[in-house]
Design an enzyme around this catalytic site. Structure first.
Site, short mmCIF file in Angstrom:
data_model
loop_
_atom_site.label_atom_id
_atom_site.label_comp_id
_atom_site.label_asym_id
_atom_site.label_seq_id
_atom_site.Cartn_x
_atom_site.Cartn_y
_atom_site.Cartn_z
N SER A 156 0.51 -1.23 -0.08
CA SER A 156 -0.09 -0.17 0.05
C SER A 156 0.84 1.28 0.32
CB SER A 156 -1.05 -0.07 1.02
OG SER A 156 -1.71 -0.74 1.44
N1 SAH Z 1 -0.25 -5.57 4.30
C1 SAH Z 1 0.52 -5.44 3.02
C2 SAH Z 1 0.19 -5.01 1.54
C3 SAH Z 1 -0.86 -6.29 0.53
S1 SAH Z 1 -2.37 -6.10 -0.41
C4 SAH Z 1 1.75 -5.35 2.66
O1 SAH Z 1 2.22 -4.18 3.57
O2 SAH Z 1 2.57 -5.46 1.65
C5 SAH Z 1 -2.87 -7.54 -0.35
C6 SAH Z 1 -2.40 -9.31 0.66
O3 SAH Z 1 -3.64 -9.79 1.04
C7 SAH Z 1 -1.77 -10.03 -1.22
O4 SAH Z 1 -1.07 -9.82 -0.49
C8 SAH Z 1 -3.09 -10.96 -0.49
O5 SAH Z 1 -2.10 -12.01 -1.25
C9 SAH Z 1 -3.89 -11.17 0.33
N2 SAH Z 1 -4.80 -11.59 0.85
C10 SAH Z 1 -5.69 -11.43 -0.11
N3 SAH Z 1 -6.93 -12.82 0.16
C11 SAH Z 1 -6.42 -13.36 0.94
C12 SAH Z 1 -6.98 -14.00 2.05
N4 SAH Z 1 -8.56 -13.96 2.03
N5 SAH Z 1 -6.75 -13.85 3.42
C13 SAH Z 1 -4.66 -13.91 3.63
N6 SAH Z 1 -4.57 -12.94 2.78
C14 SAH Z 1 -5.22 -11.96 1.42
#
Ligand code: SAH
Length: 228
Positions: free
Chosen positions: A77
């Site tokens: 993000s």
């Molecule tokens: N917090 C992260 C941003 C990640 S983007 C950072 O600081 O980099 C969102 C993430 O959520 C992605 O990596 C995606 O694979 C994950 N995601 C999506 N659905 C999910 C689920 N049901 N359970 C766990 N992770 C999930």
């Protein structure tokens, strides 16, 4: 020897690397100038080496005012959104956090600078492995990660004072609401992919849920594993 230990001391805290100025500028122009005030949040954002959470080729861009690709169609993000979501859940050294969507691990690291423990779940196994090795390398012993679908939370470690979801869901997963402690705060983007999503804050008060619209955001989708 004294000089050496002074230098070493400075190297261990605060974080000293060639991006110190970039990080300080990021915090000033993208975060404090946009009204994020929580000291602990600002201190954490000044400390966590964001460039080590993106791939080497994008390192120079890591402190820009935008989200960035982290592989597997996912993104880290924008710094402001990380700071905003951190401040709004009111972290402190006593809190136990659950994050859904580890991704690069950056948001988890920012929270880990402030709180007692961060549990974090990532659905893409490769990202879970990469972030785990980052946490180890950077010494984040208070982050516990696993790979899987975060829809059902992490019952073994519940309840959580803070739950932070970093992928946009169509609706707020019921198990997460149930795993929120009294006075707990849950922040989650809700809405369809591609559309503008709402960032929502839930607060549990006397067993009841108070819901608040915060702002509009754009996140990658919350996925479900097929064997659910
Ligand atoms: N917090 C992260 C941003 C990640 S983007 C950072 O600081 O980099 C969102 C993430 O959520 C992605 O990596 C995606 O694979 C994950 N995601 C999506 N659905 C999910 C689920 N049901 N359970 C766990 N992770 C999930």
């Amino acid at each position: 020897m004294i000089i050496l230990s002074l230098i070493m001391g400075e190297y261990s805290f605060p974080q000293v690397d060639k991006y110190v100025a970039a990080r300080n500028n990021m915090v000033k122009f993208q975060i404090t100038d946009r009204d994020i005030k929580d000291d602990a949040t600002l201190k954490a954002m000044r400390k966590v080496p964001r460039h080590l959470f993106v791939s080497k080729e994008f390192e120079n861009d890591a402190y820009g005012d935008y989200p960035m690709p982290i592989g597997y169609g996912q993104t880290i993000s924008q710094p402001y959104i990380v700071a905003y979501m951190t401040e709004v859940v009111k972290p402190n050294e006593k809190k136990k956090v659950l994050e859904i969507g580890t991704g690069s691990g950056y948001q988890a690291a920012v929270l880990a600078e402030i709180v007692d423990t961060v549990y974090t779940i990532e659905i893409v196994p490769e990202l879970a492995i990469e972030s785990a090795s980052r946490f180890k390398k950077l010494g984040y012993n208070n982050i516990i990660g696993k790979s899987g679908d975060g829809y059902n939370g992490w019952p073994e470690h519940a309840p959580f004072d803070i739950i932070i979801v970093t992928a946009a869901a169509d609706e707020i997963p019921e198990p997460l609401i149930n795993q929120l402690s009294e006075d707990g705060r849950l922040v989650i983007p809700v809405g369809e992919q591609g559309a503008i999503q709402e960032l929502i804050l839930l607060v549990k008060k006397n067993g009841k849920i108070e819901k608040k619209h915060l702002t509009f955001v754009r996140f990658v989708p919350f996925k479900r594993s097929k064997n659910k």
